[in-house]
Design a protein around this motif. Structure first.
Motif, PDB file in Angstrom:
ATOM      1  N   UNK A 385       0.989  -1.392   0.095  1.00  7.87           N
ATOM      2  CA  UNK A 385      -0.027  -0.087   0.275  1.00  7.87           C
ATOM      3  C   UNK A 385       0.991   1.091  -0.093  1.00  7.87           C
ATOM      4  N   UNK A 386       0.767   1.945  -1.068  1.00  9.37           N
ATOM      5  CA  UNK A 386       1.246   3.380  -0.362  1.00  9.37           C
ATOM      6  C   UNK A 386       1.112   4.068   1.127  1.00  9.37           C
ATOM      7  N   UNK A 387       1.929   4.669   1.402  1.00 10.01           N
ATOM      8  CA  UNK A 387       2.566   5.159   2.717  1.00 10.01           C
ATOM      9  C   UNK A 387       1.993   6.116   3.755  1.00 10.01           C
ATOM     10  N   UNK A 388       0.900   6.542   2.703  1.00  6.60           N
ATOM     11  CA  UNK A 388      -0.347   6.864   3.365  1.00  6.60           C
ATOM     12  C   UNK A 388      -1.114   6.470   3.347  1.00  6.60           C
ATOM     13  N   UNK A 389      -1.899   5.382   2.938  1.00  6.70           N
ATOM     14  CA  UNK A 389      -2.515   4.452   3.517  1.00  6.70           C
ATOM     15  C   UNK A 389      -2.071   3.398   4.544  1.00  6.70           C
ATOM     16  N   UNK A 390      -1.236   3.158   4.665  1.00 10.95           N
ATOM     17  CA  UNK A 390      -0.799   1.436   4.850  1.00 10.95           C
ATOM     18  C   UNK A 390      -0.431   2.348   6.690  1.00 10.95           C
ATOM     19  N   UNK A 391      -0.658   3.473   6.955  1.00  7.32           N
ATOM     20  CA  UNK A 391      -0.323   4.292   8.364  1.00  7.32           C
ATOM     21  C   UNK A 391      -1.354   4.166   8.714  1.00  7.32           C
ATOM     22  N   UNK A 432     -11.832   1.664  14.133  1.00  5.09           N
ATOM     23  CA  UNK A 432     -12.296   3.083  14.428  1.00  5.09           C
ATOM     24  C   UNK A 432     -13.048   3.935  12.963  1.00  5.09           C
ATOM     25  N   UNK A 433     -13.038   5.459  13.705  1.00  6.68           N
ATOM     26  CA  UNK A 433     -13.966   5.963  12.548  1.00  6.68           C
ATOM     27  C   UNK A 433     -13.319   6.149  11.827  1.00  6.68           C
ATOM     28  N   UNK A 434     -13.344   6.652  10.839  1.00  3.26           N
ATOM     29  CA  UNK A 434     -12.771   7.354  10.238  1.00  3.26           C
ATOM     30  C   UNK A 434     -11.805   6.983   9.199  1.00  3.26           C
ATOM     31  N   UNK A 435     -11.599   5.060   9.888  1.00  2.00           N
ATOM     32  CA  UNK A 435     -10.999   3.876   9.029  1.00  2.00           C
ATOM     33  C   UNK A 435     -11.089   3.668   7.293  1.00  2.00           C
ATOM     34  N   UNK A 436     -10.861   4.440   6.432  1.00  2.00           N
ATOM     35  CA  UNK A 436     -10.688   4.360   5.292  1.00  2.00           C
ATOM     36  C   UNK A 436     -10.164   3.674   3.779  1.00  2.00           C
ATOM     37  N   UNK A 437      -9.378   2.784   4.489  1.00  2.00           N
ATOM     38  CA  UNK A 437      -8.699   1.373   4.074  1.00  2.00           C
ATOM     39  C   UNK A 437      -8.472   0.223   4.747  1.00  2.00           C
ATOM     40  N   UNK A 438      -9.040  -0.915   4.025  1.00  2.00           N
ATOM     41  CA  UNK A 438      -9.141  -2.825   4.722  1.00  2.00           C
ATOM     42  C   UNK A 438      -8.590  -3.143   3.438  1.00  2.00           C
ATOM     43  N   UNK A 439      -7.655  -3.798   4.257  1.00  2.00           N
ATOM     44  CA  UNK A 439      -7.073  -4.865   3.625  1.00  2.00           C
ATOM     45  C   UNK A 439      -8.088  -6.793   4.445  1.00  2.00           C
ATOM     46  N   UNK A 440      -8.777  -7.369   3.017  1.00  2.00           N
ATOM     47  CA  UNK A 440      -9.719  -8.457   3.930  1.00  2.00           C
ATOM     48  C   UNK A 440      -8.957  -9.427   3.139  1.00  2.00           C
ATOM     49  N   UNK A 473      -9.705 -15.449  -1.263  1.00  2.95           N
ATOM     50  CA  UNK A 473      -8.385 -13.631  -2.320  1.00  2.95           C
ATOM     51  C   UNK A 473      -8.285 -12.886  -1.158  1.00  2.95           C
ATOM     52  N   UNK A 474      -7.056 -12.404  -0.705  1.00  2.00           N
ATOM     53  CA  UNK A 474      -6.904 -11.178  -0.756  1.00  2.00           C
ATOM     54  C   UNK A 474      -7.155 -10.311  -1.291  1.00  2.00           C
ATOM     55  N   UNK A 475      -8.295  -8.939  -0.499  1.00  2.00           N
ATOM     56  CA  UNK A 475      -9.019  -8.142  -1.427  1.00  2.00           C
ATOM     57  C   UNK A 475      -7.979  -6.371  -0.400  1.00  2.00           C
ATOM     58  N   UNK A 476      -8.113  -5.404  -1.143  1.00  2.00           N
ATOM     59  CA  UNK A 476      -7.807  -4.429  -0.854  1.00  2.00           C
ATOM     60  C   UNK A 476      -9.013  -3.653  -1.051  1.00  2.00           C
ATOM     61  N   UNK A 477      -9.792  -2.853   0.135  1.00  2.00           N
ATOM     62  CA  UNK A 477     -10.945  -2.000  -0.019  1.00  2.00           C
ATOM     63  C   UNK A 477     -11.178  -0.675   0.527  1.00  2.00           C
ATOM     64  N   UNK A 478     -11.350   0.007  -0.489  1.00  2.00           N
ATOM     65  CA  UNK A 478     -11.217   2.056   0.287  1.00  2.00           C
ATOM     66  C   UNK A 478     -12.703   2.132  -0.104  1.00  2.00           C
ATOM     67  N   UNK A 479     -12.938   2.993   0.681  1.00  2.00           N
ATOM     68  CA  UNK A 479     -14.237   4.012   0.994  1.00  2.00           C
ATOM     69  C   UNK A 479     -15.080   3.848   1.877  1.00  2.00           C
ATOM     70  N   UNK A 480     -14.975   3.395   2.739  1.00  2.00           N
ATOM     71  CA  UNK A 480     -16.869   2.879   3.013  1.00  2.00           C
ATOM     72  C   UNK A 480     -17.354   3.158   2.810  1.00  2.00           C
ATOM     73  N   UNK A 481     -19.221   2.921   2.618  1.00  2.00           N
ATOM     74  CA  UNK A 481     -20.184   3.589   1.991  1.00  2.00           C
ATOM     75  C   UNK A 481     -20.901   3.599   3.242  1.00  2.00           C
TER      76      UNK A 481
END
Length: 497
Positions: A385-391, A432-440, A473-481
């Motif tokens: 993941x990009x550094x700003x997302x990985x953090x 936590x609230x505000x988490x935008x990126x998930x490795x699933x 599968x290993x997924x990367x998901x962004x932007x919870x609805x």
């Protein structure tokens, strides 16, 4: 006419001596065997869950009472956070259960040598080896069923009704580990009603023992009541229905083992037919009541393993001649080798994987491998993941095995805390609230992707040996609805996998 509760010693005579040294040696040998194999091949999937549940102690859980997570916590605190450490108590409890089978034989009239032989035979079953090898509610359940039956038989032989308090205590502890022990209570009660001696049911001490059991189990029962009895939901999820009847019948052979199945059948018949064993007939009737009911429900075959072990002990007592004892010892040896191949890592895991027959026999062992590899593969996706997302990214696992593996091994790879919505793991925390990126990992792509604005596949799990997580599968998901509190309720699920 109802049978009298107190049976005169001259009618049903137990051996005058307990084979203390012999039974102790057998029990110690069983303990040493389990500890010798406790370090491999890896954590059983449920152990990974119990290890994390022990860090979140509660009076109850969606899928179990409180005792096993507590045991996991205590063992890690006492012995360290290792595979061997978490398996000390199961090994000890099962060694005690083996000793108790010898005591059951004594109550049924066996001499010292036959008591020891009975313990050896009962140690050589799949049920015994499976109970003692890993931390699981079955480790407690096994010793509870065997001990409760021994105490009931002893009460009926001696008339010492004070032992009903001990029965209640044993059952109460069993209820802290697994609610399945209720089946034993109901089945034994049915046995008393059908076969007698019915006067036992009027005993004040029996009622007192029941009170002791309920009192000990009260924390878990209250928790279940307050939370809407989720255990019933779990029980429904685990039932295969009538179509599981064939598997149940096959399991009645496998749980003890094919070489020793004739022995427990002999024990069942002897309890029904021998005049001197009439006071103990309720044990055989309990099995005949329980087994058909469970078969029709498609329940797990292992639910009867405690009673089968007691029937096996009764069958051993029928080996009165030298020829029968030699036959019994040979059958136990063959059975023990087969059972060990199935549940103990007696061979390298690669050897099991490389042979079709061994792979079938040792299928359960493959679920104890590959967990560090799973963590490494998830970590590789996380590192990409990009550094700003990985953090700020989090990891979501579909089941508690995956989440437990990441909790155990993920720290070495720099992974964040892993979350899962399965059973009580959902109560251990959420993103936590505000988490935008998930490795699933392990999720069903269509349903999970619907919860996010964007999801992409980053790989599939692969392992060196067969594993039930293979290909997931290993997924990367962004932007919870939706906000995470709402999302989390959608991700919760109860059941097995």
């Amino acid at each position: 006419m109802d049978t009298v509760a107190t049976v005169a010693p001259r009618r049903v005579t137990a051996s005058s001596n307990v084979a203390v040294i012999g039974l102790s040696v057998v029990s110690a040998a069983v303990l040493a065997l389990f500890l010798a194999f406790s370090g491999g091949p890896g954590y059983y999937v449920d152990e990974l869950y119990f290890r994390v549940a022990g860090e979140h102690l509660a009076w109850g859980y969606v899928d179990q009472p409180l005792l096993v997570p507590l045991l996991a916590r205590l063992q890690i605190a006492l012995f360290g956070d290792s595979l061997t450490a978490i398996r000390v108590v199961p090994a000890l409890l099962t060694a005690v259960a083996v000793l108790v089978t010898g005591l059951i034989a004594r109550e049924l009239g066996a001499g010292r040598r036959l008591q020891v032989l009975t313990a050896c035979v009962c140690a050589a079953t799949l049920a015994t080896l499976a109970a003692g090898h890993v931390l699981h509610p079955t480790a407690v359940d096994h010793v509870v069923w065997v001990t409760a039956c021994w105490l009931v038989i002893r009460i009926l032989r001696t008339g010492d009704e004070r032992l009903w308090l001990a029965v209640g205590a044993v059952v109460g502890v069993g209820l802290l580990a697994k609610y399945l022990v209720v089946l034993l209570v109901v089945a034994l009660a049915a046995g008393l009603l059908i076969a007698g001696p019915r006067r036992v049911l009027k005993s004040g001490r029996l009622l007192a023992g029941a009170g002791v059991g309920v009192l000990i189990a009260a924390p878990g029962l209250v928790w279940q009541a307050v939370h809407g009895w989720p255990q019933f939901t779990m029980a429904g999820e685990m039932s295969a229905g009538p179509e599981g009847a064939v598997n149940f019948l096959v399991g009645q052979v496998l749980m003890i083992g094919p070489f020793l199945t004739p022995v427990w059948v002999i024990g069942l018949v002897a309890l029904l037919r021998r005049a001197e064993w009439r006071p103990y007939r309720l044990v055989a009737v309990a099995y005949l009541v329980m087994a058909p009911a469970l078969m029709l429900l498609g329940a797990e075959p292992r639910y009867t393993e405690g009673l089968l072990t007691v029937l096996l002990a009764a069958g051993c007592v029928r080996a009165a001649t030298l020829a029968r004892r030699l036959w019994l010892g040979g059958a136990a040896l063959l059975n023990g080798v087969l059972a060990a191949l199935m549940v103990l890592p007696v061979l390298p895991i690669a050897t099991y994987a490389g042979d079709p027959v061994l792979a079938t026999l040792g299928e359960e062992q493959f679920g104890q491998t590959g967990w560090p590899s799973l963590a490494a593969q998830v970590a590789a996706v996380h590192r990409a993941l990009p550094e700003d997302e990985r953090r700020w990214a989090v990891v979501y696992a579909q089941n508690y095995g995956e989440a437990g593996a990441l909790a155990r091994y993920g720290g070495a790879y720099g992974l964040p805390v892993a979350y899962s919505g399965q059973n009580s793991y959902a109560d251990f925390g959420r993103p936590a609230d505000g988490v935008d990126v998930v490795v699933a990992v392990g999720v069903e792509r269509a349903s999970f992707s619907a919860l996010f604005r964007q999801c992409e596949v980053r790989g599939r799990l692969t392992f060196d040996v067969p594993h039930f997580e293979e290909g997931k599968e290993l997924l990367v998901c962004r932007g919870p609805r939706e906000p995470w509190p709402v999302m989390w309720e959608r991700l919760r699920w109860t059941g097995t996998f």
